[in-house]
Design an enzyme around this catalytic site. Sequence first.
Site, PDB file in Angstrom:
ATOM      1  N   HIS A 181       0.917  -1.189   0.069  1.00 14.08           N
ATOM      2  CA  HIS A 181      -0.148  -0.038   0.003  1.00 14.08           C
ATOM      3  C   HIS A 181       0.766   1.178   0.112  1.00 14.08           C
ATOM      4  O   HIS A 181       0.798   2.058  -0.783  1.00 14.08           O
ATOM      5  CB  HIS A 181      -0.899  -0.034   1.269  1.00 14.08           C
ATOM      6  CG  HIS A 181      -1.846   1.082   1.373  1.00 14.08           C
ATOM      7  ND1 HIS A 181      -3.026   1.325   0.816  1.00 14.08           N
ATOM      8  CD2 HIS A 181      -1.576   2.360   1.697  1.00 14.08           C
ATOM      9  CE1 HIS A 181      -3.502   2.318   0.985  1.00 14.08           C
ATOM     10  NE2 HIS A 181      -2.865   3.145   1.567  1.00 14.08           N
ATOM     11  N   GLU A 182       1.939   1.299   1.010  1.00 16.62           N
ATOM     12  CA  GLU A 182       2.725   2.567   1.006  1.00 16.62           C
ATOM     13  C   GLU A 182       3.516   2.495  -0.119  1.00 16.62           C
ATOM     14  O   GLU A 182       3.977   3.851  -0.546  1.00 16.62           O
ATOM     15  CB  GLU A 182       3.369   2.797   2.275  1.00 16.62           C
ATOM     16  CG  GLU A 182       2.477   2.571   3.449  1.00 16.62           C
ATOM     17  CD  GLU A 182       1.341   3.569   3.889  1.00 16.62           C
ATOM     18  OE1 GLU A 182       1.732   4.646   3.052  1.00 16.62           O
ATOM     19  OE2 GLU A 182       0.389   3.281   4.168  1.00 16.62           O
ATOM     20  N   HIS A 190       1.816   4.686  -2.986  1.00 12.79           N
ATOM     21  CA  HIS A 190       1.962   6.014  -2.722  1.00 12.79           C
ATOM     22  C   HIS A 190       3.442   6.507  -2.961  1.00 12.79           C
ATOM     23  O   HIS A 190       3.841   7.474  -3.744  1.00 12.79           O
ATOM     24  CB  HIS A 190       1.809   6.271  -1.193  1.00 12.79           C
ATOM     25  CG  HIS A 190       0.393   6.199  -0.732  1.00 12.79           C
ATOM     26  ND1 HIS A 190      -0.719   6.502  -1.669  1.00 12.79           N
ATOM     27  CD2 HIS A 190      -0.331   5.673   0.145  1.00 12.79           C
ATOM     28  CE1 HIS A 190      -1.634   6.453  -1.012  1.00 12.79           C
ATOM     29  NE2 HIS A 190      -1.382   5.820  -0.014  1.00 12.79           N
TER      30      HIS A 190
END
Length: 450
Positions: free
Chosen positions: A18-19, A22
């Site tokens: 997820h990170e 980003h």
Amino acid sequence: MTTLLAFLLTLGVLIVVHEYGHYRVALACGVKVLRFSVGFGRVLWRRTNAQGVEFTLSALPLGGYVRMLDSREGPVPPSWREQAFDQRPLRQRVAIVAAGPLANLALAVVLYAASAAWGVMAPKAVLSAPTAGSLAAQAGLQSGDWVQAWAAGEAEWQDVRAMPDLRWAVSQAVLNGQALRLRVSDSQGRHAHELRLATDTLAHQELDAATWARIGVGAPFSPAVMGALKPEGPAAQAGLREGDVVLSVDGRAVPDAATLREWVRSAPERVQRWHIERGAQRLELSVTPRRVEERDRVLGRIDAAVGQAPETVWVSESWPQALWQGVTRTGDMIGLSLRMFGRMLIGEASLKQLSGPLTIADAAGHSARQGVGDYLAFLALVSVSLGVLNLLPVPLLDGGHLVCYLFEGVSGRPVSEAWLLRLQRGGAALLLLMMSIALSNDVARLLGLP
């Protein structure tokens, strides 16, 4: 130990992916990244790369974050101003925020595909006797029936390779308000015929234990053979032995282990006449299940395992088929998750559907013990849930930021700082409430509370 390790691996993989979504898109958009953190709180480990990005592992591993240069959080040197997140064009900020949840959804496709290609050992879709009065019983399903294909409404037939395929088909039919056609034979593949399961009568109902009981498609077929017995339990005291085949109870033929278990549960402290087969002998024994109170119900127990492991089949796909299955299963799970969130919002589904870290940890350990394919499918399921959850329009979540950017794109001006503060406070309260409900649901499940 398996549960703990599987849970930590689950958190690690999903948070990092997820990170990383980003992080990579931020770099691609020319934004300066200051920190990539897995976990919150006290930093346990840190390392800084050549670009000045600090990678950290923190004490509380229930999330993570990517900290970017932002002039709203402090002064930015003029030479770095173009690298600040808030100074980038709107389309780039949208891309950076959306990249995290989309990375989770892309990961789910890969994980579902890997699970399908690796393969899982699953029970064959041979059914136990359905509950009396259930949809399955009304449709004419019987103990030992082998479900080989299904079709929703007037759609094309699809093969049922194992019980998970059948349960998935039933759940989708209920959620979509469709009847389910089943192609059924006996356990040897003979006498094929078609039945109609009236799942359309349960349209949009919550798929809880009560609904599954009304459907009547329960445990896979297992013969009524006695397993291990506790030495001082009612079964042992009655003279039963491991390997005994139970033929009838009180004159009623026993079709399978699931039926026998149900008859035992329904007869606390009531003497039953069991006819059994032991080798070449046929015997009659008197068995009295002991009384047990469980979740405000009175049940019978004989302190013995009833039934054998069901027949299993190995289910796997070629890589092209597995990739397509990964895409379709991820799409189906996104739709299912959104419908469930929507139904909880309007009160059509119970908030007990929310699960917290304890339930996730238990499921992680169980799937890991089942095998690699099962664990990969579990990871995919949680990854979809995480991606969808983060896209919900809740302040503090990625979806909340995207709604603010939508407002900015329509109005031509960003949301004011005062309104942002109000929304963040409301979002924090809502997230805290959701976490509290999920944790209380976890505790209730562990304690066996209704």
